[in-house]
Write a protein that holds these residues in place. Structure first.
Motif, PDB file in Angstrom:
ATOM      1  N   GLY A 160       0.840  -1.197   0.000  1.00 37.66           N
ATOM      2  CA  GLY A 160       0.000   0.000   0.000  1.00 37.66           C
ATOM      3  C   GLY A 160       0.870   1.239   0.000  1.00 37.66           C
ATOM      4  N   SER A 161       0.438   2.277   0.705  1.00 35.69           N
ATOM      5  CA  SER A 161       1.197   3.524   0.740  1.00 35.69           C
ATOM      6  C   SER A 161       2.560   3.306   1.407  1.00 35.69           C
ATOM      7  CB  SER A 161       0.409   4.590   1.505  1.00 35.69           C
ATOM      8  OG  SER A 161       0.169   4.179   2.825  1.00 35.69           O
ATOM      9  N   THR A 162       3.532   4.088   0.962  1.00 34.79           N
ATOM     10  CA  THR A 162       4.891   3.959   1.485  1.00 34.79           C
ATOM     11  C   THR A 162       5.107   4.946   2.625  1.00 34.79           C
ATOM     12  OG1 THR A 162       5.691   3.300  -0.702  1.00 34.79           O
ATOM     13  CG2 THR A 162       7.333   4.039   0.900  1.00 34.79           C
ATOM     14  N   ILE A 163       5.476   4.423   3.783  1.00 39.02           N
ATOM     15  CA  ILE A 163       5.798   5.250   4.945  1.00 39.02           C
ATOM     16  C   ILE A 163       7.219   4.926   5.366  1.00 39.02           C
ATOM     17  CG2 ILE A 163       5.227   5.830   7.324  1.00 39.02           C
ATOM     18  CD1 ILE A 163       2.354   5.019   6.747  1.00 39.02           C
ATOM     19  N   TRP A 164       8.082   5.920   5.299  1.00 37.76           N
ATOM     20  CA  TRP A 164       9.467   5.752   5.704  1.00 37.76           C
ATOM     21  C   TRP A 164       9.581   5.972   7.208  1.00 37.76           C
ATOM     22  CZ3 TRP A 164      13.310   4.043   2.566  1.00 37.76           C
ATOM     23  CH2 TRP A 164      13.033   4.014   1.195  1.00 37.76           C
ATOM     24  N   GLN A 165      10.402   5.149   7.869  1.00 39.42           N
ATOM     25  CA  GLN A 165      10.592   5.233   9.314  1.00 39.42           C
ATOM     26  C   GLN A 165      12.076   5.390   9.630  1.00 39.42           C
ATOM     27  OE1 GLN A 165       8.783   1.505  10.363  1.00 39.42           O
ATOM     28  NE2 GLN A 165       6.748   2.386  10.508  1.00 39.42           N
ATOM     29  N   TRP A 166      12.364   6.244  10.561  1.00 40.24           N
ATOM     30  CA  TRP A 166      13.733   6.497  10.981  1.00 40.24           C
ATOM     31  C   TRP A 166      14.323   5.226  11.597  1.00 40.24           C
ATOM     32  CZ3 TRP A 166      17.362  10.227  10.652  1.00 40.24           C
ATOM     33  CH2 TRP A 166      18.403  10.225  11.583  1.00 40.24           C
ATOM     34  N   ASP A 167      15.498   4.831  11.131  1.00 36.94           N
ATOM     35  CA  ASP A 167      16.181   3.660  11.672  1.00 36.94           C
ATOM     36  C   ASP A 167      16.991   4.081  12.897  1.00 36.94           C
ATOM     37  OD1 ASP A 167      17.470   1.337  12.182  1.00 36.94           O
ATOM     38  OD2 ASP A 167      18.339   1.082  10.194  1.00 36.94           O
TER      39      ASP A 167
END
Length: 340
Positions: free
Chosen positions: A325-332
């Motif tokens: 689905g939609s792309t959500i980037w998360q801080w590593d």
């Protein structure tokens, strides 16, 4: 034959774990994760259901891998980052669940059974023990649903979450009375001596009363000496209760095999991490594809396998072609340069 490490038996935190089974599981679990990351499970009636099963298995395996490493005596500090990976995997599985059933409030954990209740309570407890309370609102959303449809489903879950930085809900229901009634009594105690008595009762019956759990007796070897699915038996919830109730002397619980006393000791020694985590909550950033990167560093998205990459603040975050689905980037939170 696999060479046995001289100090493994001293390092491991539970005697059921042999070094051969430990090393084998360390190799096999990541292989299973890679498989489920790359293809939908064939047991699904459709591709969408196949992905749902696969995503759930990834979350399940990541949790087991964390538990295995604790049981094997590995350092605790790196588990703080591993815990967030488990939460991310559950978020992806829950999103797929809600898409598959066309129910935006479908609950992410099957807390009406041991299969879901124990991992859910264990995951919540580890957030306290590893000083990752910042993850608890995300776990709560998987339970509550965006419309708060499922709030107040269980007393213990609500009681534990009430110690997190958020408002919670009243509940008179305990979904798993055995063995968790004694733990609920401990959490409801007015003094620590009474709480310890309830915790002793809880730990005394913990393994026996969880005979219906899928991992029960997994430590018993087959004809070839292999154990199937044993990664450690731990009552993380009892340890979290000791921490949350501020019980200073937990020595009466140390004789119980399933009480993770090392984790409690570590949590107390590293209590400063709670304040550090609160002060750096911004490091748990998220950013939708197409939006400018809010912080320079390494990011990753559950929408794409092997997605970890470096972005500069202000750079447009790209989309990822997938069934997620939609792309959500998360801080590593692990900002180490892989080249170093």
């Amino acid at each position: 034959m696999m060479k046995q490490s001289v100090n493994f038996h001293e390092r491991r935190r539970q005697q059921f774990l042999s070094e051969s089974n430990y090393q084998r599981s360390l190799e096999e679990i990541p292989k299973g994760i890679d498989l489920f990351e790359s293809t939908p499970a064939g047991s699904g009636s459709s591709e969408a259901e196949g992905w749902l099963i696969s995503y759930r298995m990834v979350a399940f395996d990541l949790f087991n891998l964390l538990v295995l490493r604790y049981t094997g005596g590995e350092p605790i500090e790196p588990m703080r980052a591993e815990l967030e990976k488990v939460v991310v995997a559950h978020e992806r599985a829950t999103k797929q669940l809600r898409m598959y059933y066309e129910d935006p409030n479908a609950i992410g954990f099957q807390i009406d059974s041991f299969d879901g209740y124990c991992p859910c309570l264990g995951l919540i407890s580890l957030c306290f023990l590893l000083h990752r309370r910042d993850l608890l609102p995300r776990i709560a959303e998987l339970l509550d649903g965006p419309d708060k449809t499922n709030v107040g489903a269980d007393f213990l879950i609500e009681d534990f979450l009430s110690y997190a930085p958020m408002d919670r809900y009243e509940s008179d229901t305990l979904l798993a009375t055995r063995p968790f009634e004694s733990l609920a009594d401990a959490m409801d105690s007015t003094d620590n001596e009474d709480a310890l008595r309830h915790l002793q009762k809880f730990l005394k019956r913990w393994y026996k009363d969880l005979a219906g759990a899928p991992w029960h007796n997994a430590h018993k070897p087959d004809a070839e000496g292999r154990t199937g699915g044993y990664y450690g038996y731990w009552s993380f919830e009892a340890a979290a209760a000791v921490l949350l109730l501020d019980i200073e002397d937990d020595s009466s619980l140390h004789p119980y095999l399933y009480y993770p006393k090392d984790l409690v000791a570590w949590a107390r020694t590293h209590s400063n991490l709670e304040n550090v985590q609160s002060a750096t909550t911004a490091t748990s950033l998220r950013c939708d594809a197409g939006q400018p990167c809010p912080k320079t560093g390494y990011w990753m998205t559950p929408a794409k396998r092997g997605s970890r990459r470096y972005f500069v603040q202000g750079e447009s975050m790209p989309g990822a072609s997938s069934d997620y689905g939609s792309t959500i980037w998360q801080w590593d939170i692990d900002q180490a340069d892989p080249k170093l």
